[in-house]
Design a protein around this motif. Structure first.
Motif, PDB file in Angstrom:
ATOM      1  N   PHE A  46      36.558  50.650 111.740  1.00 55.73           N
ATOM      2  CA  PHE A  46      36.532  49.309 111.162  1.00 55.73           C
ATOM      3  C   PHE A  46      37.125  48.291 112.119  1.00 55.73           C
ATOM      4  O   PHE A  46      36.747  47.131 112.118  1.00 55.73           O
ATOM      5  CB  PHE A  46      37.297  49.289 109.842  1.00 55.73           C
ATOM      6  N   ASP A 100      31.361  52.105 112.634  1.00 54.70           N
ATOM      7  CA  ASP A 100      31.943  52.939 111.577  1.00 54.70           C
ATOM      8  C   ASP A 100      30.984  53.981 111.013  1.00 54.70           C
ATOM      9  O   ASP A 100      31.359  55.129 110.806  1.00 54.70           O
ATOM     10  CB  ASP A 100      32.491  52.054 110.461  1.00 54.70           C
ATOM     11  N   TYR A 101      29.715  53.564 110.757  1.00 49.74           N
ATOM     12  CA  TYR A 101      28.830  54.520 110.096  1.00 49.74           C
ATOM     13  C   TYR A 101      28.501  55.711 110.996  1.00 49.74           C
ATOM     14  O   TYR A 101      28.253  56.816 110.520  1.00 49.74           O
ATOM     15  CB  TYR A 101      27.570  53.837 109.575  1.00 49.74           C
ATOM     16  N   SER A 113      31.444  58.213 110.801  1.00 49.46           N
ATOM     17  CA  SER A 113      31.466  59.055 109.605  1.00 49.46           C
ATOM     18  C   SER A 113      30.357  60.102 109.668  1.00 49.46           C
ATOM     19  O   SER A 113      30.496  61.180 109.118  1.00 49.46           O
ATOM     20  CB  SER A 113      31.359  58.203 108.347  1.00 49.46           C
ATOM     21  N   ARG A 114      29.279  59.788 110.368  1.00 43.23           N
ATOM     22  CA  ARG A 114      28.223  60.802 110.498  1.00 43.23           C
ATOM     23  C   ARG A 114      28.656  61.968 111.382  1.00 43.23           C
ATOM     24  O   ARG A 114      28.104  63.059 111.291  1.00 43.23           O
ATOM     25  CB  ARG A 114      26.947  60.184 111.080  1.00 43.23           C
ATOM     26  N   VAL A 135      35.581  61.369 107.899  1.00 46.90           N
ATOM     27  CA  VAL A 135      35.350  60.542 106.720  1.00 46.90           C
ATOM     28  C   VAL A 135      36.673  60.185 106.073  1.00 46.90           C
ATOM     29  O   VAL A 135      37.622  60.969 106.115  1.00 46.90           O
ATOM     30  CB  VAL A 135      34.453  61.277 105.712  1.00 46.90           C
ATOM     31  N   ARG A 136      36.743  58.988 105.476  1.00 44.99           N
ATOM     32  CA  ARG A 136      38.016  58.517 104.942  1.00 44.99           C
ATOM     33  C   ARG A 136      37.924  58.070 103.489  1.00 44.99           C
ATOM     34  O   ARG A 136      36.850  57.787 102.976  1.00 44.99           O
ATOM     35  CB  ARG A 136      38.510  57.337 105.764  1.00 44.99           C
ATOM     36  N   PHE A 148      40.147  55.264 100.732  1.00 47.82           N
ATOM     37  CA  PHE A 148      40.799  53.973 100.893  1.00 47.82           C
ATOM     38  C   PHE A 148      42.047  53.872 100.040  1.00 47.82           C
ATOM     39  O   PHE A 148      42.175  54.512  99.006  1.00 47.82           O
ATOM     40  CB  PHE A 148      39.829  52.852 100.524  1.00 47.82           C
ATOM     41  N   ARG A 196      37.656  52.584  96.462  1.00 47.56           N
ATOM     42  CA  ARG A 196      36.413  51.852  96.677  1.00 47.56           C
ATOM     43  C   ARG A 196      35.248  52.709  96.245  1.00 47.56           C
ATOM     44  O   ARG A 196      34.684  53.454  97.041  1.00 47.56           O
ATOM     45  CB  ARG A 196      36.263  51.493  98.155  1.00 47.56           C
ATOM     46  N   VAL A 206      24.643  58.936  96.985  1.00 56.83           N
ATOM     47  CA  VAL A 206      24.674  57.967  98.085  1.00 56.83           C
ATOM     48  C   VAL A 206      25.377  58.578  99.293  1.00 56.83           C
ATOM     49  O   VAL A 206      24.931  58.441 100.434  1.00 56.83           O
ATOM     50  CB  VAL A 206      25.402  56.675  97.654  1.00 56.83           C
ATOM     51  N   ALA A 207      26.465  59.298  99.010  1.00 52.41           N
ATOM     52  CA  ALA A 207      27.248  59.859 100.111  1.00 52.41           C
ATOM     53  C   ALA A 207      26.443  60.883 100.902  1.00 52.41           C
ATOM     54  O   ALA A 207      26.719  61.110 102.076  1.00 52.41           O
ATOM     55  CB  ALA A 207      28.514  60.499  99.559  1.00 52.41           C
ATOM     56  N   HIS A 221      23.432  60.684 101.794  1.00 49.06           N
ATOM     57  CA  HIS A 221      22.274  60.006 102.367  1.00 49.06           C
ATOM     58  C   HIS A 221      21.679  60.732 103.575  1.00 49.06           C
ATOM     59  O   HIS A 221      20.484  60.942 103.661  1.00 49.06           O
ATOM     60  CB  HIS A 221      22.694  58.604 102.771  1.00 49.06           C
ATOM     61  N   CYS A 243      33.755  62.045  99.482  1.00 48.76           N
ATOM     62  CA  CYS A 243      33.900  62.372 100.903  1.00 48.76           C
ATOM     63  C   CYS A 243      33.472  63.806 101.174  1.00 48.76           C
ATOM     64  O   CYS A 243      32.832  64.096 102.181  1.00 48.76           O
ATOM     65  CB  CYS A 243      35.350  62.214 101.332  1.00 48.76           C
ATOM     66  N   THR A 275      29.834  64.901 101.847  1.00 46.96           N
ATOM     67  CA  THR A 275      29.251  64.612 103.159  1.00 46.96           C
ATOM     68  C   THR A 275      29.515  65.756 104.133  1.00 46.96           C
ATOM     69  O   THR A 275      29.068  65.719 105.263  1.00 46.96           O
ATOM     70  CB  THR A 275      29.839  63.320 103.773  1.00 46.96           C
TER      71      THR A 275
END
Lengths: 251, 423
Positions: A50, A70-71, A74-75, A79-80, A82, A86, A99-100, A102, A163, A166
Motif C-alpha cells: 500500500f 499491492d494486488y 497478495s497473489r 496476504v493481510r 486490517f 474490512r 471474491v477472495a 478470484h 485470507c 486464497t
C-alpha cells in the motif's frame, strides 16, 4: 521466507519507520509489538504494497517486492487483514470468500457466460473451499447473511477465513484480537496456532494483547518510535530492560 | 424548538415569495416590435400569497406532518412480511418473467402504432438502465456521462450506413464494440478517481462527445444531424413500401399481404425486445460470475479488494467497458428507430434520466431497474394532458418516491448459495 532489510518510510518531514529489519521463517509465528504510533501498521502497509517504502528492501521467497503493486503481492501469497475489519459488507459471507478466490477461478467472460465444464468445476471447488473454511471458523450457520450484519467477533473470523481461502504462504494479521472478549481471544489463539501447525502458514502478527503475543509467538520484534528496539524469543523480550522502559516509561 | 421552526418557516415563505414574484407576477407581452412588462392579474397575486402561506404552515408543522406520513408505510399489509424462501421466490419470478415475455411478444399485434413505438422506447431505456446498473449499481462508479456511449452507438450506425451503406445487423455489433472501446478509453484516465471526482470527469466526457458531434460538421453534419438511417431488414426483406436497396425484397410482397406501416414498427419493437432480453440475461449471468463479484467487492471496499489480489485497473475497466457495450446496442436500435439522429438526443438530461431509473429501481436490482424504466418512460406520456405541469408532476413523483422508499422500488436481493457441507 520473508526478509525486511533496513526498511524506512518517510512522509514529508516525518520518518515513520526508520531502518527496521525483521524476518519470518517457514513455519513460524513472529510478532511485532510496540507502543501506539510506533509504526507497526506502516511496516505492514509497506510489506503489503500500500505504501512504497522510501528506503530498504523487502524480500519474499527471494524476490524483491517493495516496488510491486499491492494486488500482485497478495497473489504471491502474502496476504493481510486490517486493523479495522474490512469486509465486503453488503455481500454475503460466502460471496466474500468467493471474491477472495478470484485468481483460482475461471475468469474468462465467454466461458462464464456459457458455463463451460471447467468454469463450473472451478466454481464448485471454490464453493467447497469456502464451505470448509466457514466450518473451520464456525460461521456455517451465517453463510448467507450479509457480512456487515455479523457480530464483531464473527467479522474478525470471517476476515481470517477470507485470507485463508486464497491459500497464502504468509499471513499478516493486524491486531486480530482488538475488540474481542477474552473467550474469543482464546479461540483466536487456537486458530492462529492451528494455521501454523495444520496449514503450514507462517504468521506475522501485530498485537497489543500481551498474553496472546507471549503465548503463541516464536519470536518477537519490538518497535518504538519507528526504530527497532529489540528482537528475540518471548522470554528474552519479557526480561529486556529497554522494552520495559519503552512500555512503562523510565522509573 | 418552536422559535427555531418559526424562523425557518418564515425564511422558507420569503424564499417562495422571492421566487414566485418575478416568475408568475410579470408577463412579457409583445406589442409590435416592442415588449412591455405587464403585471399579472389579482388572482395570480392572491395565489402566490396563498402558496407562500402554505409553505409557511408546512415548514412550521413539518415534523408533525412528516411523522404522520411516516405512518403510511404501516398501512401496507405486506410491510412486515417474512421474505419468501429463495426457491419459491425464484420459481415465482421465473413464471412471472415467462408470462411477461409471452405477453410482450404478442401484444403489439393488438394495439395502436403509437403504443408500440412508445414500448420500443421503453425497451431502449431498459437496455440503457441495465447497462448503467453495471457501472453505478454494481461497481459503484458514479457515471454522469453515460449518454455518451449511447451516442457513440447511434452515431456509429448512422455514419457507417451513411458512408459505407452498412446494414443494421452489421452495425449492431460494431456499434456495441465502438461504445465499449470508448468505455475503455474513458476508463483509463478515471482509474484513480472515485465518487464526486469521477462524476465530474464522466460528466465532462459526456459533454465532450456531444459537443464534438455538434461541431464536427463535415463528418457528423453538426446540429443538422444525420438522416436517412435505414430500417433493419429481415433476411434481406425490407419493410418500406418500396425496396430501397438493390438485391433486397420487400416484406409485404414476399408474403403477399397488403403493405402496412405497422409491420416496420412491430418488427423494430421485437428486435428491441429480443435485445433487451439478451441484455438482461447476459448481465444477470455476469453478476454471478467472478467478474460481477469483483465489481461489487470494489464498490464495497477497494482496499480490501486489492489486498485480496483484485486488480483495480482490470475490474474498473471491465465495468466501464461492459456497461458501455450495452449502451452502444441501445444506441444502434435508437438510430434505426428514429431514422434521424442529432446531438439534441444525447444531452445531459438523458444521462440524468437513466441514472434516475437506476436509483429509483434500486441499485443493482435488475427487476427494479426494469420496472423503473417502464415507469419513468411511460409516466410523462400518461401525464401529457397536464401539459406544462407534467414535468412538475414527474419531479414530485420522484421526490416522494425517494422519501418513502429510498432503497428503490425493488431493492437488490442477495442470492443464497447452498453449500454442500450444510446437509
Amino acid at each position: 521466507m520473508l526478509e525486511v532489510q533496513n526498511l524506512s518510510m518517510r512522509f514529508g518531514g516525518l520518518l515513520a519507520v526508520d531502518q527496521v529489519s525483521l524476518d519470518v521463517q517457514e513455519h513460524e509465528i513472529v510478532s511485532i509489538i510496540g507502543p501506539n504510533g510506533a509504526g507497526k501498521t506502516t511496516v505492514f502497509n509497506c510489506m503489503s504494497g500500500f505504501y512504497r517504502p522510501t528506503g530498504g528492501k523487502i524480500l519474499f521467497e527471494g524476490r524483491e517486492i517493495q516496488n510491486k503493486p499491492d494486488y500482485k503481492i497478495s497473489r504471491l501469497g502474502l496476504v493481510r487483514t486490517f486493523q479495522h475489519v474490512r469486509l465486503f459488507g453488503r455481500m454475503t459471507v460466502v460471496e466474500n470468500l468467493m471474491v477472495a478466490q478470484h485468481r483460482h477461478l475461471n475468469t474468462n467472460l465467454l466461458s462464464g457466460l456459457v458455463a463451460t465444464p471447467d468454469y463450473r468445476a472451478r466454481e464448485q471447488k471454490a464453493l467447497d473451499r469456502a464451505a470448509y473454511w466457514l466450518e473451520r471458523v464456525g460461521l456455517m450457520q451465517q453463510s448467507n447473511l450479509e457480512a456487515g450484519n455479523l457480530a464483531y467477533g464473527q467479522q474478525r473470523r470471517l476476515e481470517i477465513a477470507r485470507c485463508m481461502v486464497t491459500e497464502p504462504r504468509l499471513l499478516m494479521l493486524d491486531e486480530p484480537a482488538a475488540g474481542l472478549n477474552p473467550a474469543e481471544t482464546r479461540e483466536l489463539d487456537q486458530l492462529i496456532i492451528s494455521l501454523k501447525e495444520d496449514y503450514n502458514v507462517s504468521v506475522l502478527l501485530i498485537e497489543h494483547d500481551m498474553s496472546l503475543v507471549m503465548g503463541i509467538s516464536d519470536r518477537i520484534n519490538v518497535i518504538s518510535q519507528g526504530r527497532p528496539l529489540a528482537q528475540g524469543t518471548p522470554d528474552e523480550i519479557r526480561n529486556n530492560d529497554d522494552v520495559i522502559k519503552a512500555y512503562l516509561g523510565e522509573a | 424548538m418552536v422559535a427555531h421552526n418559526f424562523r425557518h418557516a418564515f425564511f422558507c415563505a420569503v424564499i417562495t415569495l422571492i421566487i414566485a414574484w418575478p416568475i408568475l407576477g410579470f408577463k412579457l407581452v409583445a406589442e409590435g416590435t416592442q415588449i412591455t412588462v405587464n403585471g399579472a392579474s389579482a388572482f395570480t397575486w392572491i395565489a402566490v400569497a396563498v402558496a407562500a402561506f402554505i409553505v409557511f404552515l408546512f415548514q412550521l408543522f413539518r415534523d408533525r406532518i412528516m411523522g404522520g406520513l411516516g405512518g403510511l408505510a404501516e398501512l401496507n399489509p405486506m410491510a412486515d412480511r417474512e421474505p419468501m424462501p429463495q426457491e419459491k421466490r425464484v420459481r415465482l419470478e421465473n413464471i412471472g418473467l415467462g408470462v411477461l415475455i409471452a405477453i410482450a411478444l404478442f401484444w403489439p399485434f393488438f394495439v395502436s402504432r403509437g403504443s408500440v413505438d412508445l414500448a420500443t422506447l421503453v425497451l431502449i431505456y431498459i437496455m440503457l438502465a441495465l447497462g448503467l446498473n453495471v457501472v453505478v449499481g454494481l461497481a459503484g462508479l458514479l457515471d454522469l456521462g453515460y449518454v455518451a456511449f449511447y451516442a457513440v452507438g447511434a452515431y456509429t450506425f448512422a455514419l457507417l450506413s451513411n458512408y459505407w451503406g452498412i446494414s443494421f445487423w452489421m452495425a449492431l455489433p460494431i456499434g456495441g464494440l465502438m461504445a465499449a472501446l470508448f468505455g475503455l478509453v474513458l476508463g483509463f484516465p478515471v482509474l484513480r478517481l472515485r465518487g464526486d471526482y469521477l462524476a465530474i470527469v464522466t460528466l465532462g466526457f459526456g459533454e465532450i462527445i456531444r459537443i464534438l458531434l455538434n461541431n464536427w460538421t463535415s463528418v457528423t453534419g453538426g446540429p443538422n444531424g444525420i438522416g436517412g438511417i435505414p430500417d433493419p431488414t429481415l433476411f434481406g426483406m425490407e419493410f418500406g413500401r418500396r425496396v430501397k436497396e438493390e438485391g433486397n425484397t420487400s416484406f409485404h410482397e414476399t408474403f403477399g399481404i397488403a403493405y402496412a406501416g405497422e409491420h416496420k414498427v412491430i418488427f423494430l419493437y421485437l428486435i428491441a425486445l429480443v435485445l433487451a432480453i439478451i441484455t438482461a440475461f447476459a448481465i444477470r449471468r455476469l453478476m454471478r460470475m467472478p467478474v460481477g463479484r469483483s465489481w461489487e467487492a470494489l464498490r464495497e471496499d477497494e482496499i480490501a479488494a486489492r489486498s485480496l489480489g483484485l486488480s483495480r485497473t482490470g475490474v474498473k475497466l471491465s465495468a466501464f467497458t461492459i456497461g458501455a457495450f450495452f449502451a452502444g446496442f441501445a444506441g444502434t436500435v435508437f438510430a434505426s428507430k428514429q431514422g434521424f439522429i442529432s446531438p439534441e438526443s444525447f444531452v445531459f438530461l438523458e444521462s440524468a434520466i437513466i441514472l434516475a431509473i437506476v436509483v429509483l429501481g434500486g441499485m443493482g436490482s435488475q427487476m427494479g431497474v426494469i420496472l423503473a424504466a417502464i415507469a419513468v418512460t411511460i409516466l410523462p406520456e400518461l401525464a401529457r394532458e397536464f401539459a406544462e405541469y407534467r414535468m412538475l408532476i414527474f419531479g414530485a413523483a420522484m421526490v416522494l418516491m425517494m422519501v418513502w422508499r429510498p432503497q428503490g422500488l425493488l431493492p437488490m436481493r442477495r442470492r443464497q448459495i447452498k453449500l454442500k457441507a450444510e446437509t
